[in-house]
Design a protein around this motif. Structure first.
Motif, PDB file in Angstrom:
ATOM      1  N   VAL A 286       0.815  -1.206   0.000  1.00  0.00           N
ATOM      2  CA  VAL A 286       0.000   0.000   0.000  1.00  0.00           C
ATOM      3  C   VAL A 286       0.853   1.263   0.000  1.00  0.00           C
ATOM      4  CG1 VAL A 286      -0.223   0.158   2.515  1.00  0.00           C
ATOM      5  CG2 VAL A 286      -2.049   1.028   1.049  1.00  0.00           C
ATOM      6  N   ALA A 287       2.071   1.178   0.545  1.00  0.00           N
ATOM      7  CA  ALA A 287       2.935   2.361   0.574  1.00  0.00           C
ATOM      8  C   ALA A 287       3.227   2.885  -0.827  1.00  0.00           C
ATOM      9  CB  ALA A 287       4.245   2.032   1.283  1.00  0.00           C
ATOM     10  N   GLU A 288       3.238   2.002  -1.807  1.00  0.00           N
ATOM     11  CA  GLU A 288       3.522   2.428  -3.173  1.00  0.00           C
ATOM     12  C   GLU A 288       2.375   3.199  -3.814  1.00  0.00           C
ATOM     13  OE1 GLU A 288       4.987  -0.637  -5.706  1.00  0.00           O
ATOM     14  OE2 GLU A 288       6.233  -1.529  -4.139  1.00  0.00           O
ATOM     15  N   LEU A 289       1.209   3.145  -3.185  1.00  0.00           N
ATOM     16  CA  LEU A 289       0.064   3.853  -3.763  1.00  0.00           C
ATOM     17  C   LEU A 289       0.124   5.357  -3.551  1.00  0.00           C
ATOM     18  CD1 LEU A 289      -2.949   1.522  -2.806  1.00  0.00           C
ATOM     19  CD2 LEU A 289      -1.623   1.570  -4.923  1.00  0.00           C
ATOM     20  N   SER A 290       0.909   5.799  -2.584  1.00  0.00           N
ATOM     21  CA  SER A 290       0.926   7.231  -2.262  1.00  0.00           C
ATOM     22  C   SER A 290       2.097   7.973  -2.887  1.00  0.00           C
ATOM     23  CB  SER A 290       0.960   7.416  -0.737  1.00  0.00           C
ATOM     24  OG  SER A 290       2.109   6.798  -0.188  1.00  0.00           O
ATOM     25  N   THR A 291       2.880   7.280  -3.699  1.00  0.00           N
ATOM     26  CA  THR A 291       4.025   7.919  -4.351  1.00  0.00           C
ATOM     27  C   THR A 291       3.776   8.034  -5.848  1.00  0.00           C
ATOM     28  OG1 THR A 291       5.131   5.792  -4.667  1.00  0.00           O
ATOM     29  CG2 THR A 291       5.601   6.980  -2.626  1.00  0.00           C
ATOM     30  N   GLY A 292       4.577   8.844  -6.477  1.00  0.00           N
ATOM     31  CA  GLY A 292       4.494   8.947  -7.932  1.00  0.00           C
ATOM     32  C   GLY A 292       3.504   9.992  -8.400  1.00  0.00           C
ATOM     33  N   PRO A 293       3.271  10.065  -9.704  1.00  0.00           N
ATOM     34  CA  PRO A 293       2.399  11.096 -10.287  1.00  0.00           C
ATOM     35  C   PRO A 293       0.930  10.810 -10.047  1.00  0.00           C
ATOM     36  CG  PRO A 293       3.107   9.560 -11.978  1.00  0.00           C
ATOM     37  CD  PRO A 293       3.833   9.164 -10.727  1.00  0.00           C
ATOM     38  N   GLU A 294       0.113  11.805 -10.301  1.00  0.00           N
ATOM     39  CA  GLU A 294      -1.333  11.651 -10.196  1.00  0.00           C
ATOM     40  C   GLU A 294      -1.913  11.233 -11.536  1.00  0.00           C
ATOM     41  OE1 GLU A 294      -3.314  15.031  -8.508  1.00  0.00           O
ATOM     42  OE2 GLU A 294      -1.677  15.434  -7.106  1.00  0.00           O
ATOM     43  N   ASP A 295      -2.909  10.377 -11.502  1.00  0.00           N
ATOM     44  CA  ASP A 295      -3.613   9.977 -12.720  1.00  0.00           C
ATOM     45  C   ASP A 295      -4.459  11.145 -13.205  1.00  0.00           C
ATOM     46  OD1 ASP A 295      -4.419   7.518 -14.437  1.00  0.00           O
ATOM     47  OD2 ASP A 295      -6.322   8.478 -13.927  1.00  0.00           O
ATOM     48  N   THR A 296      -4.321  11.511 -14.461  1.00  0.00           N
ATOM     49  CA  THR A 296      -5.014  12.693 -14.987  1.00  0.00           C
ATOM     50  C   THR A 296      -6.161  12.350 -15.929  1.00  0.00           C
ATOM     51  OG1 THR A 296      -3.390  12.847 -16.780  1.00  0.00           O
ATOM     52  CG2 THR A 296      -2.955  14.129 -14.773  1.00  0.00           C
ATOM     53  N   THR A 297      -6.398  11.071 -16.172  1.00  0.00           N
ATOM     54  CA  THR A 297      -7.496  10.700 -17.050  1.00  0.00           C
ATOM     55  C   THR A 297      -8.827  10.835 -16.321  1.00  0.00           C
ATOM     56  OG1 THR A 297      -7.324   8.380 -16.411  1.00  0.00           O
ATOM     57  CG2 THR A 297      -6.061   9.081 -18.333  1.00  0.00           C
ATOM     58  N   ALA A 298      -9.891  11.020 -17.087  1.00  0.00           N
ATOM     59  CA  ALA A 298     -11.222  11.141 -16.488  1.00  0.00           C
ATOM     60  C   ALA A 298     -11.642   9.804 -15.891  1.00  0.00           C
ATOM     61  CB  ALA A 298     -12.227  11.588 -17.543  1.00  0.00           C
ATOM     62  N   PRO A 299     -12.353   9.813 -14.764  1.00  0.00           N
ATOM     63  CA  PRO A 299     -12.809   8.560 -14.160  1.00  0.00           C
ATOM     64  C   PRO A 299     -13.762   7.802 -15.078  1.00  0.00           C
ATOM     65  CG  PRO A 299     -13.026  10.392 -12.613  1.00  0.00           C
ATOM     66  CD  PRO A 299     -12.723  10.995 -13.948  1.00  0.00           C
ATOM     67  N   GLU A 300     -13.700   6.480 -15.024  1.00  0.00           N
ATOM     68  CA  GLU A 300     -14.654   5.638 -15.746  1.00  0.00           C
ATOM     69  C   GLU A 300     -16.021   5.742 -15.049  1.00  0.00           C
ATOM     70  OE1 GLU A 300     -14.232   3.826 -18.435  1.00  0.00           O
ATOM     71  OE2 GLU A 300     -12.054   3.943 -18.703  1.00  0.00           O
ATOM     72  N   THR A 301     -17.095   5.845 -15.823  1.00  0.00           N
ATOM     73  CA  THR A 301     -18.403   6.118 -15.211  1.00  0.00           C
ATOM     74  C   THR A 301     -19.520   5.198 -15.726  1.00  0.00           C
ATOM     75  OG1 THR A 301     -18.832   7.844 -16.860  1.00  0.00           O
ATOM     76  CG2 THR A 301     -17.851   8.529 -14.754  1.00  0.00           C
ATOM     77  N   ASP A 302     -19.197   3.961 -16.034  1.00  0.00           N
ATOM     78  CA  ASP A 302     -20.206   3.009 -16.484  1.00  0.00           C
ATOM     79  C   ASP A 302     -20.953   2.453 -15.279  1.00  0.00           C
ATOM     80  OD1 ASP A 302     -21.751   1.045 -17.592  1.00  0.00           O
ATOM     81  OD2 ASP A 302     -20.090  -0.181 -18.324  1.00  0.00           O
TER      82      ASP A 302
END
Length: 485
Positions: free
Chosen positions: A116-132
């Motif tokens: 889980v520690a790896e989830l808080s590092t790195g860049p932010e996802d910039t794509t629009a959320p999936e909404t199906d």
């Protein structure tokens, strides 16, 4: 609104507003949205995308909620895993679900695990959320009558319907603060404890391990307006020493589900702490809840309340006809909250959902005021402190022991936990296994809460006229059993 859009929407509407907290973090809306986008980026880097399944093998923390929304952002589903399961049980669930990645609290022997520690590092996802709305959102695993856990498929439309029902019934608003003490690997914790208050604009505090002695200290500190628990927790709180007189003025209500709560316990808890208890009823297959006692209106301890708006709840006779008021029969449910089915089990799905009606396997009746009264369970389900245990799974493990001829497991009443599993075992001729040997065998293969609290060695198991094990006789103790050895 689709659940995947919620973090970004809350951040745009009120960036500094409180969102989610746990023992280590207190995230406002903007910080929560950033964490979700970073986690989504980390999952995407592991190849997770639309239609994939992400397993969350995590304790109750804000990180669980972050990972949940991150997976949804990518169009992936989540299968929450009980951290108490053994490694073999975990591997079965991950394999059956087809999980692309497992998010873990730390280093793990699971192949491809993502700490889980790896989830808080790195860049932010910039794509629009999936909404199906029809996309799979959750795979909740529950044991089946065969003893093999099966995945309950809930889509985003199921979750949205249930959250709307709960929000309306409990009148949740942006002023509400949910204290989550139920495990997040249950649909109740996810949908009722987290998703509903967040969609209503409120906030959530995720508690760590529950301890009755410190619970009200936490209530005094965080000042929640609501929480949900199981009867075993209410029993422990009701039994606290008389000198414990906490300030509960912030709490509007407490919810109870997972197992029947004795009317006397409800009355004792409400009288002592001045918190109304809303006992309800539902299944994972129905996205958590189908009935509840009303917050504003008559609450009837001993019943599980009225059908939630938007659902039909009925009692059906053995011929599949809706029974008249007051008659006893199987409880059935229909509405937008009913699951899509069991993953990879079309035959079981067809037996469970018939003409849109979810057959619960529970027996009940409606009283003169339209409140549902649960009478019995068709299935042999044992509910231990809110945890569902199916005897067949334990019987299968016992049967794998080389010295066991046959085994039967039933529920025994226990004042605090409600029920506990107990086993009756017939050994093979000449066998020398002891009850201690058999318990060790179970502990190596089952989560601790599934291990029988006692094993009785018998010469043979009682049979009914058609040759099946007579479990009612084992429960009642009316059949004489010959003790082996």
């Amino acid at each position: 609104m689709h659940s995947a859009e919620l973090p970004d929407l809350r951040a745009r509407q009120d960036a500094d507003g409180a969102c989610i907290a746990d023992d280590a973090a207190d995230l406002d809306n903007a910080a929560f949205a950033r964490r979700v986008r970073r986690a989504a980026s980390a999952l995407r880097a592991r190849g997770v995308g639309r239609g994939d399944v992400v397993a969350l093998l995590l304790p109750n923390t804000a990180d669980f909620v972050v990972a949940l929304f991150a997976a949804w952002r990518l169009g992936a589903a989540v299968t929450p895993v009980n951290p108490a399961l053994t490694e073999s049980e975990v591997r079965y669930q991950l394999g059956d679900a087809g999980a692309a990645v497992a998010v873990t609290a730390g280093p793990s022997p699971l192949a491809g695990a993502l700490p889980v520690a790896e989830l808080s590092t790195g860049p932010e996802d910039t794509t629009a959320p999936e909404t199906d709305a029809g996309a799979l959102a959750l795979l909740i695993y529950t044991s089946g009558s065969t003893g093999r856990p099966k995945g309950v498929m809930l889509d985003h439309a199921n979750l949205a319907a249930m959250a709307e029902m709960m929000t309306g019934t409990a009148r949740l608003t942006e002023t509400d603060h949910s204290l989550l003490i139920l495990p997040l690997f249950h649909v109740n914790g996810i949908v009722v404890g987290v998703l509903s208050p967040l969609l209503a604009g409120g906030r959530v505090t995720v508690a760590g391990r529950f301890r009755a002695e410190t619970f009200f200290d936490l209530v005094a500190t965080v000042r929640p307006t609501c929480f949900s628990a199981v009867p075993a927790i209410y029993s422990m709180l009701a039994e606290l020493p008389d000198h414990v007189r906490p300030d509960t003025s912030s709490v509007r209500f407490a919810a109870c589900g997972a197992a029947p709560m004795p009317a006397a316990l409800i009355e004792r808890f409400e009288r002592r702490y001045d918190i109304p208890v809303l006992e309800g009823y539902g299944l994972s297959e129905g996205t958590c809840a189908s009935t509840t006692n009303p917050l504003y209106g008559r609450r009837k301890p001993g019943t599980v309340g009225l059908p939630l708006p938007g659902q039909q709840v009925a009692v059906m006779d053995p011929q599949g006809r809706i029974a008249p008021a007051g008659a006893t029969g199987e409880v059935v449910v229909r509405g937008p909250n009913v699951m899509r089915g069991y993953l990879g089990r079309p035959e079981e799905t067809a037996r469970t959902v018939i003409d849109g009606w979810l057959h619960t396997g529970d027996v009940g009746r409606f009283d003169e005021d339209g409140y549902l009264v649960l009478v019995d369970r068709i299935k042999d389900l044992i509910i231990r402190g809110g945890e569902n245990i199916y005897p067949k799974e334990i019987e299968t493990v016992l049967g794998d022991h080389p010295e066991v001829l046959e085994a039967a497991v039933v529920g025994a009443a226990e004042p605090r936990l409600g029920e506990v599993p107990v086993a009756f075992v017939a050994l093979r001729p000449g066998a020398s296994a002891t009850t201690a040997d058999l318990l060790d065998h179970c502990r190596a293969r089952l989560a601790e809460f599934k291990v029988p609290t006692g094993i009785t060695l018998v010469g043979r198991l009682p049979r009914n006229p058609v040759g099946k094990t007579d479990k009612p006789a084992l429960r009642s103790g009316t059949t004489a059993l010959t003790t082996a050895g």
